[in-house]
Design a protein around this motif. Structure first.
Motif, mmCIF file in Angstrom:
data_model
loop_
_atom_site.group_PDB
_atom_site.id
_atom_site.type_symbol
_atom_site.label_atom_id
_atom_site.label_comp_id
_atom_site.label_asym_id
_atom_site.label_seq_id
_atom_site.Cartn_x
_atom_site.Cartn_y
_atom_site.Cartn_z
ATOM 1 N N HIS A 147 27.328 -4.743 -15.862
ATOM 2 C CA HIS A 147 27.872 -5.156 -17.153
ATOM 3 C C HIS A 147 27.598 -6.638 -17.411
ATOM 4 O O HIS A 147 27.153 -7.043 -18.491
ATOM 5 C CB HIS A 147 29.386 -4.874 -17.160
ATOM 6 N N PHE A 148 27.787 -7.443 -16.385
ATOM 7 C CA PHE A 148 27.579 -8.889 -16.494
ATOM 8 C C PHE A 148 26.100 -9.206 -16.784
ATOM 9 O O PHE A 148 25.770 -10.024 -17.643
ATOM 10 C CB PHE A 148 28.035 -9.542 -15.184
ATOM 11 N N CYS A 152 24.655 -11.064 -20.193
ATOM 12 C CA CYS A 152 23.841 -12.286 -20.176
ATOM 13 C C CYS A 152 22.484 -12.041 -20.832
ATOM 14 O O CYS A 152 21.962 -12.898 -21.533
ATOM 15 C CB CYS A 152 23.615 -12.762 -18.746
ATOM 16 N N ALA A 153 21.939 -10.864 -20.615
ATOM 17 C CA ALA A 153 20.588 -10.588 -21.114
ATOM 18 C C ALA A 153 20.550 -10.468 -22.631
ATOM 19 O O ALA A 153 19.594 -10.894 -23.262
ATOM 20 C CB ALA A 153 20.052 -9.303 -20.478
ATOM 21 N N THR A 391 25.398 -18.581 -13.799
ATOM 22 C CA THR A 391 25.965 -17.802 -12.691
ATOM 23 C C THR A 391 25.076 -16.596 -12.399
ATOM 24 O O THR A 391 24.847 -16.229 -11.244
ATOM 25 C CB THR A 391 27.396 -17.333 -13.043
ATOM 26 N N CYS A 392 24.560 -16.012 -13.465
ATOM 27 C CA CYS A 392 23.668 -14.860 -13.313
ATOM 28 C C CYS A 392 22.403 -15.272 -12.560
ATOM 29 O O CYS A 392 21.955 -14.576 -11.644
ATOM 30 C CB CYS A 392 23.343 -14.324 -14.713
ATOM 31 N N THR A 551 39.190 -12.764 -12.964
ATOM 32 C CA THR A 551 39.796 -12.272 -14.200
ATOM 33 C C THR A 551 38.908 -11.207 -14.820
ATOM 34 O O THR A 551 37.799 -10.987 -14.351
ATOM 35 C CB THR A 551 39.924 -13.416 -15.233
ATOM 36 N N GLY A 552 39.381 -10.613 -15.896
ATOM 37 C CA GLY A 552 38.570 -9.672 -16.687
ATOM 38 C C GLY A 552 38.022 -8.538 -15.844
ATOM 39 O O GLY A 552 38.769 -7.797 -15.204
ATOM 40 N N THR A 553 36.709 -8.419 -15.815
ATOM 41 C CA THR A 553 36.079 -7.323 -15.074
ATOM 42 C C THR A 553 36.059 -7.607 -13.577
ATOM 43 O O THR A 553 35.558 -6.806 -12.798
ATOM 44 C CB THR A 553 34.618 -7.131 -15.531
#
Ligand SMILES: C[S@@+](CC[C@H](N)C(=O)[O-])C[C@H]1O[C@@H](n2cnc3c(N)ncnc32)[C@H](O)[C@@H]1O
Ligand SMILES: [Zn+2]
Ligand SMILES: [Zn+2]
Length: 1023
Positions: A147-148, A152-153, A391-392, A551-553
């Motif tokens: 998902h992350f 980002c993409a 971060t990615c 947090t979050g996911t």
């Protein structure tokens, strides 16, 4: 120390290119073709769907996925599908039946009023293609790492801000990191260290000596060792680095003069032998008993000198001190890295067995120190989109900067990342790369910024598709798509009001999408097999959580979930997949399509899909084969028969479909479409394995059965026809030989193209031009001839797989089912026959036509460049007509007076060369092909001759070990007397003297003479 400006990464400069305005572009720009969701059959359901042509494009995408689809490759994900396939699926799912999809593929298509949903989005392949078509896209994945990545993409990115952020990070941490990758050279200069080489060590259980787990003293070899055999080996006596030949079994250290075997080490397979006391012990068990993760020793480094040259050197005391300094610095820090335990699981048990208990134990102290500096800096980026993007990038770099990575060698991207095997496998000789990197680095933060982020931004600004041309050149076609980069909604309400992309993380068995809100579902569910994405993804997740917060996911420290569709148990898998298909059914409009890619080699894989679909309320309307990525988890039995295809299963709600009864001829309705698809793929020169044929047949079978009124009757019939299905698979698969020999011109079928004439002609031209063979290094002459040939096929622009140690035939063309085996012969010398080693010559191998190229060159050339004296390019059936023979080396134990010696029976074949078979080939250049094989019209026919099959063939032999007598068993040849006619050709302008076959007795006499010469030579070798 080097100049600061010189350290700016290459990405910096290339990024600073003129700005193009940011998104969003107007949907449906002028000149575009707009598709609207309409009822009625779609092009994706057509029999004519152009899967052959699309497969070729998909294949060329697959060679450099990260360059051809950089958007979805900004971070590692598993089982990533090809963008080409999903673009074609998306267009085909909206274009009405009858549309030429291959034509539309290269048109600016827009689908502005449509919503596409991918419930298993992975790295976002469907989403990126949908966005390019201007449709609204919804993606969901249960894994936070996936998902992350997609978030980002697909987000809108500000090129200038990204660049500035990168420069700020570079300013603040690059030097800090690079200081830990510098070394003083003996000449007093300072060099950057590209890589430090480490080896795992374990204490000998008998004498406590620390044993290096080298399986070979050679630690650096070229990716093409035949061509570049120079390798680096470490001396076991003094630790010095020596340059040696890759195959050397004996070397003398240039420093201590001690001799050693570069290709041996203390470790051999699962056990190691202590060099001190010679005790042999099991490696894994000994490490396990230490109750600590394995220890390592640094032994060498690859440096980048100030003059830009690289050098391999041994690790010095100063290098060890620098490492110790990093260890001390790390010990001073708090919360430097995530401390998360590795949970047991299918993909993690192996590392747990090596006592890796925490994810951070996969890194060494210096890697952790440098990663923590970078992580802290990224955490401080104020803007959340930029913070996430970096971060990615950081997370992607982790894969190359840990102690599971290894050295691939020169001539490729140097670092083999940790997931190269799709599993977590402890590496005996890990490679520590320079995390910040230099311009000569691979897998470093700065080079990956350029290779991943810069590329993705370029592609997002100006996406392209690949188009293949007849000469095998590939063109990038721009201007077909919308830019990528959109505001991403993270709930449905926002998506509906003002966003074109909606991403969420969670189980797709339950979504917040309204009933019947989606036009088309395009997806790629997990195949039920052994790769558990979440168990591997946790390696990244713990660091993403470390930087971005819990947090979050990222509430929990694992990405594992009970709802993940991933199970080795068929029933479990079916239950979970069903739950997603049910939800898909709910959110899909009644006339909408569900299309997904799938393959499985086992019948159970198809049974599960059929069950889940019918349970979920779907029936299959079409099944289209298409080029696939290689399966990630290839079980052993499957690797032999690799699956090169996926099937696109196109489904509709069962309530919208007529049900069918299959009282009589189920197989009769499966065979024609399956045969047709196989014929089409073969006519397009695709080599199909039995498993490829199997999935085509299975897909057509479940397609028919998915229309049966009840699930029970569908399953019952599936089981009852299993024998017939196997027979059908066999029949279609083995139909291949006849078909390749005499191409049947069916409607729409293309005649098989052979490249033999073209290759023959370029070879002759090169000889005429005086292109010489060049001696390269010490490798044997045959490789020099191979290289000469390689330049010829490169000149033709043909793509081929590079010859490897055991590849057969040597040059396998990628887009044609043809291969070329090279035989260089010294002249005068042994010309009557040649060693084929353990490969019986023939004209077909694994569905590929095999040609042999025999070239002779001077026996004792003066100098390093010498000519090709003559050449025969012949079809392998000239040497042997039977292509069903399978070679296997066998052995048995029980020999010797104690009955414990193993005899390895290695059959070596020696076959006559065409020079020994056919008169008129010496000092000429000749092409020889079986009758019926078309050749280029400008070749001159110089002879036809017939080889006749013998009455008896050898099927076995018996060797008496006492008397050294060998007896053969012969049986009547079922093809006795069968005649094989061959035609010989030369190029225009070459002599036209005829080629004719020698008599059998002449051939045998020549071979006998040659054999006795060889036996003498071999006996000499033994003493
Ligand atoms: C085969 S991959 C898709 C790969 C994707 N097509 C690509 O090109 O990257 C399947 C995906 O399904 C996800 N998945 C598994 N179970 C799921 C579930 N219950 N709900 C949502 N996603 C799930 C996995 O995390 C994985 O990313
Ligand atoms: Zn010992
Ligand atoms: Zn030495």
């Amino acid at each position: 120390m080097s100049d600061r400006t010189a350290t700016v990464s290459p990405g910096w400069k290339r990024l600073a290119r003129p700005e193009t305005p940011e998104l969003p572009l107007e949907a449906s720009a002028p000149g575009c073709i707009t598709l609207v969701p309409l009822p009625g059959p779609r092009a994706l359901e057509d029999d004519k769907f152009p899967f052959e042509a699309l497969s070729d494009v998909a294949e060329s995408e697959s060679w450099r996925k990260e360059i051809n689809r950089p958007t979805t490759h900004i971070h590692k994900w598993w089982a990533q599908r090809l963008g080409t396939v999903f673009r074609a699926m998306a267009i085909g799912a909206f274009a009405p039946s009858g549309t030429d999809i291959f034509d539309f593929f290269y048109k600016p298509i827009r689908i502005p009023c449509a919503t596409v949903f991918d419930p298993f989005m992975g790295s976002g392949t469907t989403l990126a293609e949908t966005v390019k078509l201007g449709a609204k896209a919804i993606g969901r994945d249960i894994n936070p790492v996936a998902h992350f990545l997609v978030k980002c993409a697909l987000a809108v990115h500000d090129r200038k801000a990204i660049l500035e952020t990168f420069c700020a990070i570079e300013r603040d941490v690059a030097e800090k990191i690079r200081n830990y990758y510098r070394t003083n050279l003996p000449d007093g200069t300072v060099a950057e260290v590209l890589y430090f080489f480490w080896v795992k060590t374990v204490d000998c259980p008998s004498c406590a000596t620390s044993v290096d787990l080298f399986s070979s003293r050679i630690f650096a070899r070229h990716a093409y060792p035949k061509k570049f055999p120079q390798s680096q080996a470490i001396c076991p006596h003094c630790g010095c680095v020596n340059e040696v030949h890759v195959d050397a079994r004996d070397a003398k250290c240039r420093a201590c003069k001690g001799s050693f075997d570069p290709n041996a080490g203390s470790a051999k397979g699962p056990s190691a032998t202590c060099p001190h006391c010679e005790h042999t012990f099991p490696i894994a068990k000994t490490i396990r008993e230490t109750a600590k993760p394995p220890a390592h020793r640094m032994y060498a480094k690859l440096v980048l000198k100030q003059n830009g040259k690289k050098a391999y050197l041994h690790a010095s005391d100063e290098d060890r001190e620098l490492y110790a300094k990093a260890e001390r610095a790390l010990a001073q820090q708090t919360n430097a890295y995530p401390v998360v335990a590795i949970e047991p699981g299918y993909n993690t048990n192996q590392v747990l067995g090596y006592n890796y208990r925490y994810w951070h134990e996969m890194f060494n102290a210096r890697q952790l120190l440098c990663l923590s500096a970078l992580a802290d800096r990224i955490r401080a980026i104020p803007d959340s989109v930029l913070r996430e993007l970096f971060t990615c990038l950081f997370s992607g770099a982790l894969e190359f900067n840990n102690m599971f990575a290894s050295f691939k060698g020169e001539g490729t991207g140097a670092v083999r990342h940790m997931f190269a095997h799709h599993i977590l496998k402890p590496e005996r000789m890990p490679l520590e790369a320079n995390l910040w990197g230099t311009e000569k680095s691979s897998g470093s933060f700065s080079t990956m910024f350029d290779g991943r982020i810069r590329r993705a931004l370029d592609y997002a600004d100006d996406p392209f598709e690949l188009r293949l041309h007849k000469n095998s050149k590939t063109e990038k076609v721009f201007g077909l798509s919308e830019k990528i980069g959109a505001p991403v909604a993270d709930d449905y309400a926002t998506f509906e009001s003002d966003a074109s992309v909606y991403l969420s993380c969670g189980d797709s068995g339950a979504t917040d999408l309204p009933d019947r809100s989606v036009d088309v579902v395009l997806t790629d569910p997990p195949f039920f097999d052994n790769v558990h994405y979440s168990q591997l993804a946790d390696f990244f997740h713990v660091w993403q959580r470390h930087i971005l917060g819990a947090t979050g996911t990222r509430m929990t420290n694992t990405t594992r979930s009970d709802q993940e569709v991933q199970n080795v148990d068929g029933d479990e898998f079916t239950i979970r997949l069903t739950s997603v298909w049910k939800e898909t059914h709910r959110v899909l409009k009644d006339g909408g399509l569900l299309a997904f890619t799938y393959h499985h080699s086992r019948p159970e894989g198809w049974r599960c899909v059929l069950r889940a679909l019918i349970h979920g309320g779907f029936g299959i309307t079409a099944a289209q084969p298409i080029k696939a990525e290689m399966s990630v988890a290839m079980p052993k039995q499957q690797a032999k028969e690799p699956i090169d295809l996926d099937i696109i299963l196109v489904c509709r709600k069962r309530a919208q479909l007529e049900t069918k009864h299959w009282n009589c001829d189920l197989i009769g309705s499966v065979a024609p479409p399956a045969q047709d698809q196989v014929d089409r793929l073969r006519a397009a020169n695709r080599v199909l394995s039995r498993n490829d044929v199997r999935i085509i047949v299975m897909a057509q079978l479940v397609r028919q059965l998915s229309r049966t009124p009840t699930l029970d009757s569908a399953l019952q019939q599936l089981d009852s026809v299993s024998g017939d299905t196997e027979a059908l698979i066999d029949r279609i698969y083995s139909g291949r030989t006849d078909q390749l020999d005499k191409p049947v011109r069916k409607k729409g079928a293309v005649q098989r193209v052979s490249n033999a004439s073209a290759i023959f002609k370029v070879c002759v031209q090169a000889i005429q031009r005086g292109e010489l063979i060049e001696r390269e290094g010490r490798s044997d002459k045959e490789f020099h001839f191979q290289n000469w040939f390689k330049r010829r096929i490169e000149a033709l622009g043909l793509n081929f797989d590079s010859p490897g140690r055991n590849s057969y035939p040597d040059f396998r063309l990628v887009r044609f089912s043809e291969g070329f085996e090279l035989k260089g012969l010294a002249y005068p010398g042994r010309e009557a026959d040649y060693d084929c080693n353990s490969q019986v010559p023939c004209g077909e191998h694994n569905g590929r036509q095999v040609y042999y190229v025999f070239g002779r060159y001077p026996m004792n050339p003066d100098g390093n460049r010498y000519p090709v004296l003559d050449l025969v390019l012949c079809h392998g059936s000239l040497l042997n007509a039977d292509n069903t023979y399978v070679h296997k080396n066998k052995s048995f134990r029980g020999f010797g007076s104690y009955g414990d010696i193993l005899v390895r029976d290695r059959k070596m074949y020696v076959a006559p060369t065409p020079f020994a078979l056919a008169k008129g080939t010496s000092h000429r250049r000749t092409l020889i092909v079986p009758e019926g094989h078309a050749v280029d019209a400008d070749l001159v026919h110089v002879g036809a001759f017939t080889r006749r099959e013998v009455d008896h063939v050898v099927v076995a032999y018996n060797f008496d070990l006492r008397t050294n007598q060998l007896e053969t068993t012969q049986v009547a040849n079922p093809n006795a007397g069968r005649e094989h006619v061959f035609n010989a050709y030369r190029v225009e302008g070459d002599p036209v003297d005829a080629v004719s076959l020698l008599t059998r007795s002449q051939v045998l006499a020549g071979l006998e003479a040659s054999a006795s010469a060889r036996d003498d030579a071999e006996e000499d070798e033994d003493v």
